[in-house]
Design a protein around this motif. Structure first.
Motif, PDB file in Angstrom:
ATOM      1  N   UNK A 121       0.828  -1.190   0.000  1.00 54.73           N
ATOM      2  CA  UNK A 121       0.000   0.000   0.000  1.00 54.73           C
ATOM      3  C   UNK A 121       0.872   1.253   0.000  1.00 54.73           C
ATOM      4  N   UNK A 122       0.262   2.338  -0.409  1.00 56.73           N
ATOM      5  CA  UNK A 122       0.950   3.621  -0.461  1.00 56.73           C
ATOM      6  C   UNK A 122       1.191   4.099   0.964  1.00 56.73           C
TER       7      UNK A 122
ATOM      8  N   UNK B 142      -9.909  12.670   4.784  1.00 54.73           N
ATOM      9  CA  UNK B 142      -9.800  11.214   4.855  1.00 54.73           C
ATOM     10  C   UNK B 142      -9.700  10.686   3.432  1.00 54.73           C
ATOM     11  N   UNK B 143      -8.968   9.594   3.275  1.00 51.79           N
ATOM     12  CA  UNK B 143      -8.859   8.934   1.981  1.00 51.79           C
ATOM     13  C   UNK B 143      -9.508   7.565   2.128  1.00 51.79           C
ATOM     14  N   UNK B 144     -10.540   7.335   1.335  1.00 55.70           N
ATOM     15  CA  UNK B 144     -11.286   6.075   1.415  1.00 55.70           C
ATOM     16  C   UNK B 144     -10.486   4.944   0.774  1.00 55.70           C
ATOM     17  N   UNK B 145     -10.936   3.725   0.990  1.00 60.34           N
ATOM     18  CA  UNK B 145     -10.290   2.564   0.383  1.00 60.34           C
ATOM     19  C   UNK B 145     -10.325   2.637  -1.137  1.00 60.34           C
TER      20      UNK B 145
ATOM     21  N   UNK C  77      -5.415   5.829  -6.212  1.00 62.07           N
ATOM     22  CA  UNK C  77      -4.098   6.450  -6.032  1.00 62.07           C
ATOM     23  C   UNK C  77      -2.995   5.468  -6.410  1.00 62.07           C
ATOM     24  N   UNK C  78      -3.103   4.221  -5.962  1.00 61.10           N
ATOM     25  CA  UNK C  78      -2.114   3.198  -6.314  1.00 61.10           C
ATOM     26  C   UNK C  78      -2.059   2.976  -7.814  1.00 61.10           C
TER      27      UNK C  78
ATOM     28  N   UNK D 260       5.361   6.796  -1.789  1.00 61.03           N
ATOM     29  CA  UNK D 260       5.011   7.634  -0.654  1.00 61.03           C
ATOM     30  C   UNK D 260       4.307   8.909  -1.096  1.00 61.03           C
ATOM     31  N   UNK D 261       3.246   9.269  -0.372  1.00 61.75           N
ATOM     32  CA  UNK D 261       2.604  10.568  -0.557  1.00 61.75           C
ATOM     33  C   UNK D 261       3.409  11.566   0.256  1.00 61.75           C
TER      34      UNK D 261
END
Length: 128
Positions: A46-47, A63-66, A72-73, A104-105
């Motif tokens: 995961x990121x 918040x970032x949802x699943x 994003x990935x 990485x963000x």
């Protein structure tokens, strides 16, 4: 264009042999197998979010949802396939600066904070 230069370092100390199994056979390290395992491991990875990005998310109540995380990935994989390293990812109402090699963000901004912002040190942008 010039050809790449390869420099082979001189070994330090005496070389050691690979471990053996059975009747003295080398277990061998299959480079293709290693590469395959590494890619599989990274694909499922995961990121990560830098400390700075985590702080930005908390400060702004974001918040970032699943589902967003999966997008994003996918966006980061696309950037990697095109050779990008540091990218701006536009994801719904968020702008994320990501380091692709580090998965990485680096920082996050929301729509309200984007006005008159300048993003520097990026080599690509993707809308996810």
């Amino acid at each position: 264009m010039s050809s790449p230069i390869t420099i082979m370092p001189t070994p330090i100390g005496r070389p050691t042999s690979l471990p053996t199994t059975g009747a003295g056979k080398n277990t061998g390290i299959n480079a293709t197998r290693f590469e395959s395992l590494l890619q599989d491991r990274m694909a499922g990875q995961s990121v990560r979010f830098s400390r700075h990005a985590d702080q930005r998310l908390q400060q702004r109540g974001l918040r970032i949802s699943g589902e967003q995380s999966q997008r994003l990935q996918q966006a980061m994989r696309k950037v990697a396939d095109k050779g990008g390293r540091d990218s701006l990812v536009l994801l719904d109402n968020l702008a994320l600066v990501v380091s692709v090699p580090n998965n990485t963000v680096v920082t996050v901004s929301d729509r309200g904070s984007l006005r008159e912002n300048v993003f520097t040190n990026i080599d690509s942008a993707v809308i996810a």
